[in-house]
Motif scaffolding. Structure first.
Motif, PDB file in Angstrom:
ATOM      1  N   LEU A  30     -24.654  71.498 -53.294  1.00  0.00           N
ATOM      2  CA  LEU A  30     -25.740  71.534 -52.321  1.00  0.00           C
ATOM      3  C   LEU A  30     -25.351  72.438 -51.151  1.00  0.00           C
ATOM      4  CD1 LEU A  30     -28.463  70.060 -51.471  1.00  0.00           C
ATOM      5  CD2 LEU A  30     -26.988  68.636 -50.043  1.00  0.00           C
ATOM      6  N   ALA A  31     -24.102  72.280 -50.690  1.00  0.00           N
ATOM      7  CA  ALA A  31     -23.631  73.071 -49.560  1.00  0.00           C
ATOM      8  C   ALA A  31     -23.607  74.558 -49.902  1.00  0.00           C
ATOM      9  CB  ALA A  31     -22.230  72.608 -49.151  1.00  0.00           C
ATOM     10  N   LEU A  32     -23.224  74.873 -51.148  1.00  0.00           N
ATOM     11  CA  LEU A  32     -23.156  76.288 -51.549  1.00  0.00           C
ATOM     12  C   LEU A  32     -24.540  76.914 -51.524  1.00  0.00           C
ATOM     13  CD1 LEU A  32     -21.318  78.562 -52.500  1.00  0.00           C
ATOM     14  CD2 LEU A  32     -21.652  77.796 -54.843  1.00  0.00           C
ATOM     15  N   VAL A  33     -25.516  76.188 -52.067  1.00  0.00           N
ATOM     16  CA  VAL A  33     -26.896  76.697 -52.039  1.00  0.00           C
ATOM     17  C   VAL A  33     -27.350  76.877 -50.593  1.00  0.00           C
ATOM     18  CG1 VAL A  33     -29.297  76.159 -52.612  1.00  0.00           C
ATOM     19  CG2 VAL A  33     -27.483  75.694 -54.271  1.00  0.00           C
ATOM     20  N   ALA A  34     -27.031  75.877 -49.750  1.00  0.00           N
ATOM     21  CA  ALA A  34     -27.423  75.970 -48.345  1.00  0.00           C
ATOM     22  C   ALA A  34     -26.761  77.169 -47.677  1.00  0.00           C
ATOM     23  CB  ALA A  34     -27.047  74.676 -47.613  1.00  0.00           C
ATOM     24  N   GLY A  35     -25.505  77.438 -48.044  1.00  0.00           N
ATOM     25  CA  GLY A  35     -24.790  78.572 -47.470  1.00  0.00           C
ATOM     26  C   GLY A  35     -25.497  79.892 -47.772  1.00  0.00           C
ATOM     27  N   ILE A  36     -25.946  80.039 -49.022  1.00  0.00           N
ATOM     28  CA  ILE A  36     -26.664  81.256 -49.410  1.00  0.00           C
ATOM     29  C   ILE A  36     -27.966  81.360 -48.626  1.00  0.00           C
ATOM     30  CG2 ILE A  36     -27.784  82.444 -51.331  1.00  0.00           C
ATOM     31  CD1 ILE A  36     -25.754  80.973 -53.183  1.00  0.00           C
ATOM     32  N   VAL A  37     -28.676  80.231 -48.524  1.00  0.00           N
ATOM     33  CA  VAL A  37     -29.968  80.237 -47.830  1.00  0.00           C
ATOM     34  C   VAL A  37     -29.789  80.562 -46.345  1.00  0.00           C
ATOM     35  CG1 VAL A  37     -31.912  78.786 -47.131  1.00  0.00           C
ATOM     36  CG2 VAL A  37     -31.056  78.662 -49.475  1.00  0.00           C
ATOM     37  N   VAL A  38     -28.796  79.911 -45.718  1.00  0.00           N
ATOM     38  CA  VAL A  38     -28.581  80.141 -44.278  1.00  0.00           C
ATOM     39  C   VAL A  38     -28.226  81.608 -44.023  1.00  0.00           C
ATOM     40  CG1 VAL A  38     -27.028  79.640 -42.345  1.00  0.00           C
ATOM     41  CG2 VAL A  38     -27.997  77.778 -43.689  1.00  0.00           C
ATOM     42  N   ALA A  39     -27.336  82.171 -44.860  1.00  0.00           N
ATOM     43  CA  ALA A  39     -26.966  83.580 -44.682  1.00  0.00           C
ATOM     44  C   ALA A  39     -28.199  84.471 -44.849  1.00  0.00           C
ATOM     45  CB  ALA A  39     -25.879  83.976 -45.675  1.00  0.00           C
ATOM     46  N   GLY A  40     -29.039  84.145 -45.854  1.00  0.00           N
ATOM     47  CA  GLY A  40     -30.254  84.929 -46.055  1.00  0.00           C
ATOM     48  C   GLY A  40     -31.200  84.822 -44.871  1.00  0.00           C
ATOM     49  N   LEU A  41     -31.345  83.604 -44.337  1.00  0.00           N
ATOM     50  CA  LEU A  41     -32.210  83.406 -43.169  1.00  0.00           C
ATOM     51  C   LEU A  41     -31.688  84.166 -41.957  1.00  0.00           C
ATOM     52  CD1 LEU A  41     -33.162  79.611 -43.329  1.00  0.00           C
ATOM     53  CD2 LEU A  41     -34.654  81.584 -43.679  1.00  0.00           C
ATOM     54  N   LEU A  42     -30.362  84.107 -41.768  1.00  0.00           N
ATOM     55  CA  LEU A  42     -29.780  84.855 -40.654  1.00  0.00           C
ATOM     56  C   LEU A  42     -30.048  86.351 -40.844  1.00  0.00           C
ATOM     57  CD1 LEU A  42     -28.049  84.740 -38.078  1.00  0.00           C
ATOM     58  CD2 LEU A  42     -26.034  85.044 -39.517  1.00  0.00           C
ATOM     59  N   GLY A  43     -29.947  86.792 -42.112  1.00  0.00           N
ATOM     60  CA  GLY A  43     -30.265  88.188 -42.413  1.00  0.00           C
ATOM     61  C   GLY A  43     -31.696  88.514 -42.036  1.00  0.00           C
ATOM     62  N   ALA A  44     -32.619  87.583 -42.312  1.00  0.00           N
ATOM     63  CA  ALA A  44     -34.027  87.808 -41.981  1.00  0.00           C
ATOM     64  C   ALA A  44     -34.222  87.909 -40.471  1.00  0.00           C
ATOM     65  CB  ALA A  44     -34.888  86.684 -42.552  1.00  0.00           C
ATOM     66  N   VAL A  45     -33.515  87.050 -39.723  1.00  0.00           N
ATOM     67  CA  VAL A  45     -33.651  87.077 -38.258  1.00  0.00           C
ATOM     68  C   VAL A  45     -33.091  88.383 -37.695  1.00  0.00           C
ATOM     69  CG1 VAL A  45     -32.899  85.987 -36.114  1.00  0.00           C
ATOM     70  CG2 VAL A  45     -33.621  84.571 -38.039  1.00  0.00           C
ATOM     71  N   VAL A  46     -31.855  88.722 -38.131  1.00  0.00           N
ATOM     72  CA  VAL A  46     -31.241  89.966 -37.647  1.00  0.00           C
ATOM     73  C   VAL A  46     -32.104  91.159 -38.069  1.00  0.00           C
ATOM     74  CG1 VAL A  46     -29.214  91.464 -37.786  1.00  0.00           C
ATOM     75  CG2 VAL A  46     -28.925  89.004 -37.649  1.00  0.00           C
ATOM     76  N   GLY A  47     -32.585  91.115 -39.312  1.00  0.00           N
ATOM     77  CA  GLY A  47     -33.410  92.209 -39.808  1.00  0.00           C
ATOM     78  C   GLY A  47     -34.698  92.357 -39.010  1.00  0.00           C
ATOM     79  N   ALA A  48     -35.342  91.226 -38.719  1.00  0.00           N
ATOM     80  CA  ALA A  48     -36.616  91.281 -37.995  1.00  0.00           C
ATOM     81  C   ALA A  48     -36.437  91.909 -36.624  1.00  0.00           C
ATOM     82  CB  ALA A  48     -37.199  89.875 -37.859  1.00  0.00           C
ATOM     83  N   THR A  49     -35.260  91.664 -35.996  1.00  0.00           N
ATOM     84  CA  THR A  49     -35.067  92.212 -34.659  1.00  0.00           C
ATOM     85  C   THR A  49     -34.506  93.627 -34.692  1.00  0.00           C
ATOM     86  OG1 THR A  49     -32.889  91.195 -34.578  1.00  0.00           O
ATOM     87  CG2 THR A  49     -34.676  89.967 -33.585  1.00  0.00           C
ATOM     88  N   SER A  50     -33.863  94.015 -35.784  1.00  0.00           N
ATOM     89  CA  SER A  50     -33.081  95.261 -35.733  1.00  0.00           C
ATOM     90  C   SER A  50     -33.510  96.363 -36.695  1.00  0.00           C
ATOM     91  CB  SER A  50     -31.603  94.963 -36.014  1.00  0.00           C
ATOM     92  OG  SER A  50     -31.169  93.867 -35.272  1.00  0.00           O
ATOM     93  N   LEU A  51     -34.232  96.023 -37.773  1.00  0.00           N
ATOM     94  CA  LEU A  51     -34.418  97.021 -38.827  1.00  0.00           C
ATOM     95  C   LEU A  51     -35.300  98.197 -38.421  1.00  0.00           C
ATOM     96  CD1 LEU A  51     -34.582  94.994 -42.149  1.00  0.00           C
ATOM     97  CD2 LEU A  51     -32.749  96.399 -41.241  1.00  0.00           C
ATOM     98  N   ARG A  52     -36.040  98.065 -37.319  1.00  0.00           N
ATOM     99  CA  ARG A  52     -36.847  99.198 -36.888  1.00  0.00           C
ATOM    100  C   ARG A  52     -36.053 100.179 -36.036  1.00  0.00           C
ATOM    101  NH1 ARG A  52     -42.135  98.058 -38.096  1.00  0.00           N
ATOM    102  NH2 ARG A  52     -42.622  95.854 -38.252  1.00  0.00           N
ATOM    103  N   LEU A  53     -34.818  99.789 -35.715  1.00  0.00           N
ATOM    104  CA  LEU A  53     -34.009 100.657 -34.850  1.00  0.00           C
ATOM    105  C   LEU A  53     -33.469 101.859 -35.615  1.00  0.00           C
ATOM    106  CD1 LEU A  53     -31.936  97.910 -33.050  1.00  0.00           C
ATOM    107  CD2 LEU A  53     -33.811  99.225 -32.092  1.00  0.00           C
ATOM    108  N   ARG A  54     -33.149 102.897 -34.852  1.00  0.00           N
ATOM    109  CA  ARG A  54     -32.500 104.062 -35.436  1.00  0.00           C
ATOM    110  C   ARG A  54     -31.167 103.646 -36.036  1.00  0.00           C
ATOM    111  NH1 ARG A  54     -30.803 109.234 -31.846  1.00  0.00           N
ATOM    112  NH2 ARG A  54     -28.734 108.418 -32.259  1.00  0.00           N
TER     113      ARG A  54
END
Lengths: 304, 355
Positions: B115-139
């Motif tokens: 369960l923890a391993l699945v959660a780890g993948i999900v949390v990392a993906g969610l963090l990626g989504a947050v960082v991406g949403a704020t940063s991917l439009r940058l140069r």
């Protein structure tokens, strides 16, 4: 401790961040690169300063001048060796190179300079201001006695001197005007007969000199260690981006905003949490990038 | 014409026909071999001298998952993520916080590890989504700075929030399922290597499938010229976001595996050096080529192995040696960018760089 005392800390922090951020932002504006190794230039300057003050020994102002010269020379040599050869490859290879160079420099300094902190031998005089009108917001009495040390006055005074000299240089001298022209449009500047390579080299030297001074000022405020510059690079970066990357005046404004926010945040953060000041600096950075990506006074950084 | 092509269609379709499918079969075989050691009384005996090789090889398999995710982001989509370690750390810390029992410091909730391993993948993906949403439009270079800063910030959070992340000590008491099943050290090491190697091969197969498909062509089109790609009607931000999140989730998987293998997480395992190592591996091998990035990583891990032996004979302290190694690593990054911008096995034309 009153709020006014935090404002003093904020102005002091803002002052040395501003000196460093000007150098950082000039490199960005004119050489068109984010130099992540710039923090290490501060460390080099601080070490040159503390060694010449401690071993030779030189009076502190002379040691500071030696540190500035050391920072300028190091900056030019490193630029010629590492950055000038790949000038045409674009911002990403330049940034990655600076990250690799920063890692190498930081560890080179740790290897040769050791891990322990070094201190400038300063004679601190504390000035106490009481009897100032008490600032009160609501029921809270925010201002008790206000203390300022001679080091703090030196830091703020140095920053003001740098701003005046820099402004005069950018508006009155040929080199300064050429730098501004290159920042605006490099190819146009070249057509008008500006020696762009010479101007680039001048920017590297100037940025190194400023880094050297900032390193010494941080050193007399706290101490000098191999992580001195790296622990400040995110604040410098945040100040430069907040002010609008490429704009020296914006960098000054950004630095004081960062300095004040950092100092005031310690008043509201619980004890033991002061180590997260870089997190606060970054938070400001993210908010700026979200709300106004071009910064207070800067050119467009968004691609899309 | 391969053997598979000459078979009747219905059979040919089921046989491996590309490097991705070969990797899938290889990965499955490795996982089965690992299961053989773990689920049966069979055990291995290894000469002690091999331990260091196995440890570095296990780390290679973990970093291999990292570099494949990073290459999806940078090599294929052109996203300059210089904070990859933060997603690795997110996976590791999530797994540790959810599964650790009696963690000494920080949070340890004692949930089952799968369960923890699945959660780890999900949390990392969610963090990626947050960082991406704020940063991917940058140069590009600002994206690099934003991601790098994110990683440094999280590092300082891990160190400072002792009650949550355990401070410098980190979180101990993370379950080690492979160790529990295997029984002895030798079998544990071998089974871990086989299993993680299998996971790495399967990840290789999955990303190969993804990048060989039309989807992968869109990603590379974005890297080559985002404006043109948008003008033919592709929502480039959506593609960039997906690529970023997939890469982050893979890093989360790697972090989770690392935590379950290591039995502990600490800030010292998740420094900028991890990011630099996978970046050098990717650039050295040749970005946008899955096999090349793994080969480049193998070269860097080979150097790490060599430096372990060098430490034994070098007349300097371990601390000084660590500094020397990092000076070397930094200079290798500088040299690769300057002299082999397309990497050893990369395609300069494909990447659009001058050599």
């Amino acid at each position: 401790m009153g709020l006014a005392q935090n404002v003093v800390f904020g102005l002091v922090t803002g002052s040395y961040i501003a000196i460093a951020a000007i150098g950082f932002t000039l490199i960005y504006g004119i050489v068109n690169m984010i130099n992540f190794a710039y923090g290490e230039y501060l460390t080099i300057g601080a070490f040159v300063g503390v060694l010449s003050a401690g071993m030779l020994p030189l009076p502190l102002p002379v040691a500071a001048l030696v540190a500035m010269a050391g920072g300028g020379i190091a900056s030019l040599v490193l630029a010629r060796a590492f950055f000038t050869p790949i000038n045409d490859t674009g911002p990403v290879p330049m940034l990655l190179t600076s990250i690799g160079l920063g890692l190498a420099l930081r560890n080179l300094i740790r290897l040769t300079g050791g891990r322990s902190a070094r201190y400038f031998d300063t004679e601190t005089t504390t000035y106490q201001f009481d009897g100032l009108p008490a600032l009160a917001v609501g029921p809270v009495d925010l201002l008790g006695d206000l203390f300022v040390t001679s080091e703090q006055l030196v830091v703020v005074g140095s920053a003001v001197a740098v701003f005046v000299v820099l402004h005069a240089m950018l508006t009155r001298t040929d080199v300064g005007i050429a730098m501004r022209a290159m920042g605006d449009d490099e190819s146009l500047a070249r057509v008008r007969g500006i020696d762009t390579q010479f101007i680039r080299d001048s920017v590297w030297v100037l940025a190194g000199v400023l880094a050297g001074l900032a390193g010494v000022l941080i050193g007399i405020q706290t101490n000098v260690s191999s992580s001195t510059g790296f622990s400040h690079i995110l604040q410098i970066l945040a100040a430069a981006i907040l002010g609008g990357a490429g704009s020296p005046y914006g960098a000054i404004a950004g630095a004081y905003v960062i300095g004040l926010v950092l100092a005031l945040s310690t008043a509201f953060l619980p004890a033991g949490m002061t180590g997260i000041s870089t997190a606060v600096a970054f938070f400001i950075l993210v908010v700026v990038l979200l709300v106004k990506p071009s910064g207070i006074a800067g050119q467009e950084v968004r691609e899309a | 014409m391969s053997v598979a092509d000459r078979l009747p269609g219905s059979i040919g379709d089921r046989l491996p026909d590309g490097s991705g499918d070969t990797a899938l079969v290889f990965g499955g075989a490795l996982a089965l071999l690992a299961a053989l050691f773990l689920l049966t009384p069979i055990s291995a005996t290894l000469p002690g001298a091999l331990y260091v090789f196995l440890e570095v090889a296990i780390l290679f398999a973990i970093y291999g998952v990292l570099v494949l995710g990073l290459d999806l982001q940078y090599g294929h989509t052109g996203l300059v993520n210089f904070g990859h370690v933060v997603f690795f750390a997110a996976g590791g810390y999530t797994v540790a916080m959810l599964s650790a029992e009696d963690p000494f410091a920080g949070i340890g909730l004692g949930f089952p590890w799968p369960l923890a391993l699945v959660a780890g993948i999900v949390v990392a993906g969610l963090l990626g989504a947050v960082v991406g949403a704020t940063s991917l439009r940058l140069r590009d270079d600002f994206l690099a700075i934003a991601t790098l800063a994110t990683a440094e910030i999280f590092h300082s959070l891990f160190v400072n929030f002792r009650g949550v992340f355990g401070g410098n000590t980190g979180i101990l008491g993370v379950p080690q399922p492979i160790k529990d099943l295997a029984g002895n050290t030798d079998t544990t090491l071998l089974a871990t290597l086989l299993l993680f190697g299998g996971v790495c091969a399967i990840v290789f197969a999955v990303v190969t499938r993804l990048t060989d498909s039309p989807y992968g062509r869109v990603l590379r089109a974005i890297r080559a010229d985002e404006l043109v790609t948008r003008s033919v009607g592709k929502s480039t931000f959506t593609y960039k976001m997906q690529s970023f999140v997939y890469g982050a989730a893979l890093a989360g998987l790697a972090g989770g595996l690392f935590a379950l293998y290591n039995g502990a997480v600490a800030p010292g395992y998740f420094t900028i050096q991890v990011t630099v190592t996978v970046w050098i591996g990717m650039l050295l091998g040749g970005a946008s080529n899955h096999r090349a990035v793994l080969a480049g990583l193998a070269v860097i891990m080979g150097l790490r192995l060599a430096s372990r032996f060098a430490l034994g004979v070098a007349p300097v302290s371990a601390d000084a040696f660590a500094s020397i190694r990092l000076i070397f690593v930094g200079l290798v990054l500088v040299a690769v960018i300057r002299y082999r911008p397309a990497g050893i096995w990369g395609d300069a034309k494909e990447l659009g760089v001058d050599t």
